[in-house]
Enzyme design. Structure first.
Site, PDB file in Angstrom:
ATOM      1  N   ASP A  48       5.247  18.879 -18.387  1.00 46.87           N
ATOM      2  CA  ASP A  48       6.098  19.565 -19.177  1.00 46.87           C
ATOM      3  C   ASP A  48       5.842  20.534 -20.123  1.00 46.87           C
ATOM      4  O   ASP A  48       4.421  20.693 -20.277  1.00 46.87           O
ATOM      5  CB  ASP A  48       7.065  18.260 -19.649  1.00 46.87           C
ATOM      6  CG  ASP A  48       8.544  18.563 -19.793  1.00 46.87           C
ATOM      7  OD1 ASP A  48       8.870  19.748 -20.398  1.00 46.87           O
ATOM      8  OD2 ASP A  48       9.390  17.843 -19.618  1.00 46.87           O
ATOM      9  N   LYS A  91      -3.125  -0.090 -10.675  1.00 52.22           N
ATOM     10  CA  LYS A  91      -2.389   1.052 -10.562  1.00 52.22           C
ATOM     11  C   LYS A  91      -0.604   0.844 -10.479  1.00 52.22           C
ATOM     12  O   LYS A  91      -0.416   0.153  -9.467  1.00 52.22           O
ATOM     13  CB  LYS A  91      -2.767   2.280  -9.552  1.00 52.22           C
ATOM     14  CG  LYS A  91      -2.140   3.464  -9.844  1.00 52.22           C
ATOM     15  CD  LYS A  91      -2.500   4.659  -9.046  1.00 52.22           C
ATOM     16  CE  LYS A  91      -2.113   4.792  -7.429  1.00 52.22           C
ATOM     17  NZ  LYS A  91      -0.527   5.039  -7.515  1.00 52.22           N
ATOM     18  N   THR A 117      -2.323  16.265  -2.588  1.00 49.26           N
ATOM     19  CA  THR A 117      -2.853  16.111  -1.190  1.00 49.26           C
ATOM     20  C   THR A 117      -1.775  16.625  -0.239  1.00 49.26           C
ATOM     21  O   THR A 117      -2.019  17.040   0.956  1.00 49.26           O
ATOM     22  CB  THR A 117      -3.584  15.066  -1.000  1.00 49.26           C
ATOM     23  OG1 THR A 117      -2.950  13.969  -1.396  1.00 49.26           O
ATOM     24  CG2 THR A 117      -4.673  14.867  -1.657  1.00 49.26           C
ATOM     25  N   ARG A 127      -2.680  -0.087   0.528  1.00 51.66           N
ATOM     26  CA  ARG A 127      -2.374  -0.976   1.551  1.00 51.66           C
ATOM     27  C   ARG A 127      -3.505  -1.681   2.080  1.00 51.66           C
ATOM     28  O   ARG A 127      -3.563  -2.698   2.738  1.00 51.66           O
ATOM     29  CB  ARG A 127      -1.543  -0.024   2.742  1.00 51.66           C
ATOM     30  CG  ARG A 127      -0.201   0.064   2.252  1.00 51.66           C
ATOM     31  CD  ARG A 127       0.247   1.272   2.807  1.00 51.66           C
ATOM     32  NE  ARG A 127      -0.414   2.578   2.418  1.00 51.66           N
ATOM     33  CZ  ARG A 127       0.032   3.651   3.094  1.00 51.66           C
ATOM     34  NH1 ARG A 127       0.818   3.936   3.943  1.00 51.66           N
ATOM     35  NH2 ARG A 127      -0.843   4.902   2.615  1.00 51.66           N
ATOM     36  N   LYS A 129       2.039  11.019 -13.621  1.00 54.75           N
ATOM     37  CA  LYS A 129       1.801  12.594 -13.502  1.00 54.75           C
ATOM     38  C   LYS A 129       2.680  13.513 -14.294  1.00 54.75           C
ATOM     39  O   LYS A 129       3.579  14.063 -13.851  1.00 54.75           O
ATOM     40  CB  LYS A 129       1.873  12.990 -11.722  1.00 54.75           C
ATOM     41  CG  LYS A 129       1.215  12.104 -10.899  1.00 54.75           C
ATOM     42  CD  LYS A 129       1.317  12.716  -9.510  1.00 54.75           C
ATOM     43  CE  LYS A 129       0.571  11.855  -8.693  1.00 54.75           C
ATOM     44  NZ  LYS A 129       0.792  10.400  -8.223  1.00 54.75           N
ATOM     45  N   ASP A 181       0.261   5.738 -13.418  1.00 51.40           N
ATOM     46  CA  ASP A 181       0.301   6.940 -12.598  1.00 51.40           C
ATOM     47  C   ASP A 181       1.630   7.696 -12.477  1.00 51.40           C
ATOM     48  O   ASP A 181       2.391   7.515 -11.558  1.00 51.40           O
ATOM     49  CB  ASP A 181      -0.184   6.809 -11.075  1.00 51.40           C
ATOM     50  CG  ASP A 181      -0.098   7.646 -10.274  1.00 51.40           C
ATOM     51  OD1 ASP A 181      -0.246   8.933 -10.653  1.00 51.40           O
ATOM     52  OD2 ASP A 181      -0.074   7.505  -8.853  1.00 51.40           O
TER      53      ASP A 181
END
Ligand code: C5P
Length: 232
Positions: free
Chosen positions: A64, A32, A119, A211, A61, A59
């Site tokens: 518009d 990603k 989130t 991570r 997002k 990624d």
């Protein structure tokens, strides 16, 4: 489609990213690429990682007007990414336009998934800032259904929500789930986490892991552990 581990390459430069990927000599993980790396390095970083044989979830997002999203998606499609995303808040016409932009002359296209509510947005801010009064769980499920209505392939959600999304939108509707931690690992800033094994049990299609792999002593071993728990 589905059941794979996506490694979130949240690095700020091409050098760091490529030296991380150099550690993998047997596997070619699905990676990603987020806004930080893409805005720092531009489309060349996508070409470079594709050239090395990795699949890419870009990624960015998008959100518009439909025409702008359609044209931007056509550019991403030509970059030959494997998965990309947008905000379902852009409405069904925007999501439909995105699909039109992504679809190549031969009918193929990258997987397109939607972000429902971030989130980082909680009930309080959704009500106070966005004036949305429904319970956040209902809003998330409604946005997922809108994505399905528009013809998208799935949504980004917590592994803990994957079962509910499949109930509402069908088992073929993809759930791409960050918030994954090993049972003996650091949770860090993630709040609602699941192990790869639990994500598998609840029915996630793809887990997005940053991570726990990128910051591990041995990233290749951590990646293999994810694969074993999630796909094994
Ligand atoms: O390092 P970690 O495993 O927490 O990384 C998770 C990745 O998934 C990060 O790139 C993060 O931005 C992304 N993400 C997330 N939660 C969401 C959407 C995306 O953690 N709801």
């Amino acid at each position: 489609m589905g059941k794979d581990v996506i490694v979130a390459c949240d690095f700020s430069s091409k050098e760091e990213t490529l030296s991380f990927l150099d550690r993998f000599d047997e596997e070619k993980p699905f990676v990603k690429i987020g806004m930080e790396l893409f805005y720092a390095e531009g489309p060349e970083i996508v070409r470079e990682i594709k050239k090395r044989g990795h699949r890419i979830f870009l990624d960015l997002k998008l959100h518009d007007i439909p025409n702008t999203v359609m044209k931007a998606m056509a550019v991403l499609s030509r970059l030959d990414v494997d998965m990309c995303n947008l905000h379902a808040a852009g409405t069904i016409p925007m999501m439909e336009a995105a699909l039109r932009g992504l679809t190549r002359a031969d009918g193929s296209r990258p997987i397109l998934i939607a972000v429902t509510q971030l989130t980082s947005t909680d009930q309080e801010h959704m009500q106070k800032d966005l004036w949305i009064d429904r319970p956040i769980d209902e809003v998330v499920m409604h946005y997922a259904q809108n994505a399905k209505t528009a013809g998208l392939d799935g949504v980004v959600c917590s592994p803990l929500e994957a079962g509910k999304v499949h109930e509402a939108c069908g088992s073929g509707f993809l759930t791409v789930t960050p918030g994954v931690r090993f049972a003996d690992g650091d949770v860090g800033d993630q709040k609602r986490v699941a192990t790869p094994a639990l994500a598998k049990q609840i029915g996630s299609d793809y887990i997005v892991v940053g991570r726990p792999i990128t910051a591990a002593q041995d990233p290749v071993a951590a990646y293999r552990r994810c694969l074993n728990e999630f796909c094994g």
